[in-house]
Enzyme design. Structure first.
Site, PDB file in Angstrom:
ATOM      1  N   ARG A  56     -24.307   3.634  -6.952  1.00 15.93           N
ATOM      2  CA  ARG A  56     -23.143   3.572  -7.839  1.00 15.93           C
ATOM      3  C   ARG A  56     -22.773   4.965  -8.360  1.00 15.93           C
ATOM      4  NH1 ARG A  56     -22.717   1.938 -13.736  1.00 15.93           N
ATOM      5  NH2 ARG A  56     -20.547   1.283 -14.033  1.00 15.93           N
ATOM      6  N   HIS A  60     -19.133   6.735  -8.169  1.00 17.82           N
ATOM      7  CA  HIS A  60     -18.413   7.218  -9.354  1.00 17.82           C
ATOM      8  C   HIS A  60     -18.206   8.727  -9.305  1.00 17.82           C
ATOM      9  CE1 HIS A  60     -18.961   3.539 -12.233  1.00 17.82           C
ATOM     10  NE2 HIS A  60     -18.633   3.182 -11.006  1.00 17.82           N
ATOM     11  N   ASN A  88     -18.981   4.778 -17.234  1.00 10.75           N
ATOM     12  CA  ASN A  88     -20.320   5.326 -17.009  1.00 10.75           C
ATOM     13  C   ASN A  88     -21.245   5.228 -18.216  1.00 10.75           C
ATOM     14  OD1 ASN A  88     -19.600   6.122 -14.431  1.00 10.75           O
ATOM     15  ND2 ASN A  88     -18.902   8.160 -15.088  1.00 10.75           N
ATOM     16  N   HIS A 186     -22.334  -4.408  -4.082  1.00 11.62           N
ATOM     17  CA  HIS A 186     -22.672  -5.278  -5.218  1.00 11.62           C
ATOM     18  C   HIS A 186     -23.694  -6.349  -4.841  1.00 11.62           C
ATOM     19  CE1 HIS A 186     -18.927  -4.173  -7.822  1.00 11.62           C
ATOM     20  NE2 HIS A 186     -19.822  -3.212  -7.766  1.00 11.62           N
TER      21      HIS A 186
HETATM   22  C1  HEM Z   1     -13.199  -2.377  -7.416  1.00 10.20           C
HETATM   23  C2  HEM Z   1     -14.251  -1.599  -7.306  1.00 10.20           C
HETATM   24  C3  HEM Z   1     -15.470  -1.687  -8.191  1.00 10.20           C
HETATM   25  C4  HEM Z   1     -15.610  -2.117  -9.479  1.00 10.20           C
HETATM   26  C5  HEM Z   1     -14.524  -2.629 -10.395  1.00 10.20           C
HETATM   27  C6  HEM Z   1     -17.004  -2.005  -9.816  1.00 10.20           C
HETATM   28  C7  HEM Z   1     -17.538  -2.345 -11.053  1.00 10.20           C
HETATM   29  C8  HEM Z   1     -18.886  -2.363 -11.342  1.00 10.20           C
HETATM   30  C9  HEM Z   1     -19.449  -2.736 -12.595  1.00 10.20           C
HETATM   31  C10 HEM Z   1     -18.666  -3.150 -13.842  1.00 10.20           C
HETATM   32  C11 HEM Z   1     -20.806  -2.676 -12.486  1.00 10.20           C
HETATM   33  C12 HEM Z   1     -21.821  -3.014 -13.558  1.00 10.20           C
HETATM   34  C13 HEM Z   1     -22.218  -1.801 -14.336  1.00 10.20           C
HETATM   35  C14 HEM Z   1     -23.065  -2.183 -15.520  1.00 10.20           C
HETATM   36  O1  HEM Z   1     -22.574  -2.924 -16.360  1.00 10.20           O
HETATM   37  O2  HEM Z   1     -24.236  -1.743 -15.586  1.00 10.20           O
HETATM   38  C15 HEM Z   1     -21.087  -2.239 -11.148  1.00 10.20           C
HETATM   39  C16 HEM Z   1     -22.358  -2.062 -10.656  1.00 10.20           C
HETATM   40  C17 HEM Z   1     -22.604  -1.542  -9.397  1.00 10.20           C
HETATM   41  N1  HEM Z   1     -21.681  -1.078  -8.499  1.00 10.20           N
HETATM   42 FE1  HEM Z   1     -19.701  -1.348  -8.589  1.00 10.20          FE
HETATM   43  N2  HEM Z   1     -17.680  -1.525  -8.744  1.00 10.20           N
HETATM   44  C18 HEM Z   1     -16.784  -1.305  -7.735  1.00 10.20           C
HETATM   45  C19 HEM Z   1     -17.076  -0.774  -6.496  1.00 10.20           C
HETATM   46  C20 HEM Z   1     -18.294  -0.312  -6.102  1.00 10.20           C
HETATM   47  C21 HEM Z   1     -18.552   0.487  -4.936  1.00 10.20           C
HETATM   48  C22 HEM Z   1     -17.477   0.953  -3.954  1.00 10.20           C
HETATM   49  C23 HEM Z   1     -19.882   0.728  -4.899  1.00 10.20           C
HETATM   50  C24 HEM Z   1     -20.677   1.540  -3.904  1.00 10.20           C
HETATM   51  C25 HEM Z   1     -20.305   1.833  -2.716  1.00 10.20           C
HETATM   52  C26 HEM Z   1     -20.460   0.075  -6.041  1.00 10.20           C
HETATM   53  C27 HEM Z   1     -21.810   0.016  -6.315  1.00 10.20           C
HETATM   54  C28 HEM Z   1     -22.352  -0.603  -7.415  1.00 10.20           C
HETATM   55  C29 HEM Z   1     -23.777  -0.796  -7.591  1.00 10.20           C
HETATM   56  C30 HEM Z   1     -24.858  -0.465  -6.586  1.00 10.20           C
HETATM   57  C31 HEM Z   1     -23.934  -1.375  -8.844  1.00 10.20           C
HETATM   58  C32 HEM Z   1     -25.258  -1.722  -9.543  1.00 10.20           C
HETATM   59  C33 HEM Z   1     -25.642  -0.530 -10.423  1.00 10.20           C
HETATM   60  C34 HEM Z   1     -26.993  -0.672 -11.098  1.00 10.20           C
HETATM   61  O3  HEM Z   1     -27.731  -1.609 -10.816  1.00 10.20           O
HETATM   62  O4  HEM Z   1     -27.325   0.201 -11.916  1.00 10.20           O
HETATM   63  N3  HEM Z   1     -19.466  -0.523  -6.769  1.00 10.20           N
HETATM   64  N4  HEM Z   1     -19.906  -2.044 -10.474  1.00 10.20           N
END
Ligand code: HEM
Length: 322
Positions: A56, A60, A88, A186
């Site tokens: 992530r 970002h 973030n 995700h």
């Molecule tokens: C429309 C696009 C996206 C939105 C709105 C989005 C939104 C989010 C949100 C809100 C979280 C939770 C963060 C938290 O509350 O801790 C999250 C987690 C995550 N996102 Fe996305 N995301 C998007 C696209 C992506 C992309 C393109 C990737 C990677 C290629 C990605 C990888 C991840 C990963 C791996 C997590 C887990 C992070 C953790 O466990 O610390 N996301 N995302």
């Protein structure tokens, strides 16, 4: 005139891409990739959440001023940096793994390996350690010197609908197909309840919860994210993205088809025939997703990169060079 300008733009942009190379540190720091991999592994065995955290963080980073390591720069009294921007703040994981890798790389070959590259390699290694397919990382990125919290506005939000999310990706030169493949990330990691609690409580004047969310899943999420006496969910409460949050596979798409996408921006993939058919394909075919995901990651990791003499090679990933 327009044709000449267009030709120039195409030549310049293909040069930027061509400047990133697989095996970039082959001569200048041959152990770079193995050192980074070891540090990701070490961090992962202490906390498996590091892997999703690094994936992530790379995303970002790339969406704000390109993949230039600017997400790693710490805020200072005079500057609120990306790490403190709304998407973030308090939710990033993996800084320590990057710092440890950087410290070892500086011992091994001082001033050579950029923080932006370390993050790109670490994201790939994180997918591999989670059971996903690897890919060769084109490298040679340079580090940016600017990091502004306000610019995190370019990062899509969990409440985005399909148009809004797609626009955030096309703004970075990524297609809707890239977005659908990338969102499979995700399948690993966690989310804070606050990132989706709008779907559980007071959703709209007519629906207390989001009608596009599977009602049984909503019950489970409400148990994991209860409201306190003040009516708010605990800002520190987290849930797993799905039932196998440490394994990188296509289960994300299976969940979305069952109305179990965690965010509006996940569930919204079912709202257009094109994205729905891609979700169905990926839900059926894990290998196809793994391949498309790897290709999309390579593409994302080249967004607006700094190369050549642009930027710098930061000596400490958290601080710009003096
Ligand atoms: C429309 C696009 C996206 C939105 C709105 C989005 C939104 C989010 C949100 C809100 C979280 C939770 C963060 C938290 O509350 O801790 C999250 C987690 C995550 N996102 Fe996305 N995301 C998007 C696209 C992506 C992309 C393109 C990737 C990677 C290629 C990605 C990888 C991840 C990963 C791996 C997590 C887990 C992070 C953790 O466990 O610390 N996301 N995302």
């Amino acid at each position: 005139m327009f044709t000449i300008v267009l030709a120039l733009v195409l030549v310049l942009s293909s040069q930027t891409e061509a400047q990133l190379q697989v095996n970039f540190y082959r001569n200048t720091c041959p152990k770079a990739e193995s050192i980074i991999r070891q540090e990701v592994q070490r961090a992962f065995f202490r906390d498996t959440g590091i892997a999703p955290g690094l994936v992530r963080m790379h995303f970002h980073d790339c969406f704000v001023r390109g993949c230039d390591g600017s997400i790693l720069i710490k805020s200072t009294p005079g500057n609120s940096a990306e790490e403190d921007g709304p998407p973030n703040a308090g939710t990033l994981r993996g800084f320590e793994a990057i710092e440890n890798a950087k410290a070892r790389l500086e011992q091994e070959c001082r001033g050579v390996v950029s923080c932006a590259d370390i993050l790109a390699y670490a994201a790939r290694d994180s997918i591999v350690i989670s059971g996903g397919l690897g890919w060769d990382v084109p490298a040679g990125r340079r580090d940016g010197r600017i990091s502004r919290a306000a610019e995190t506005i370019d990062i899509p939000a969990p409440f985005n609908n399909l148009d809004e999310a797609t626009r955030a990706f096309t703004k970075k030169g990524l297609s809707s197909d890239d977005m659908v493949a990338l969102l499979g990330a995700h399948t690993i990691g966690r989310s804070h309840c606050t990132s989706f609690s709008n779907r559980l409580y007071n959703f709209s004047p007519t629906n207390s919860q989001d009608p596009t969310l599977d009602p049984l899943y909503a019950i489970q999420l409400k148990q994991q994210c209860p409201r306190g006496p003040n009516g708010n969910v605990d800002p520190n409460a987290v849930v797993s993205m799905n039932i196998s949050p440490t394994i990188s596979e296509n289960s994300y798409y299976v969940d979305v088809l069952k109305n179990r996408g965690l965010f509006t921006s996940d569930q919204t993939l079912t709202t257009s025939p094109d994205t729905l058919s891609e979700v169905r394909d990926y839900a059926r075919n894990n290998i196809k997703w793994q391949v498309d995901f790897s290709e999309a990651m390579i593409k994302m990791s080249q967004v607006e990169v700094l190369t050549g003499n642009a930027g710098e090679i930061r000596l400490n990933c958290r601080v710009i060079n003096p």
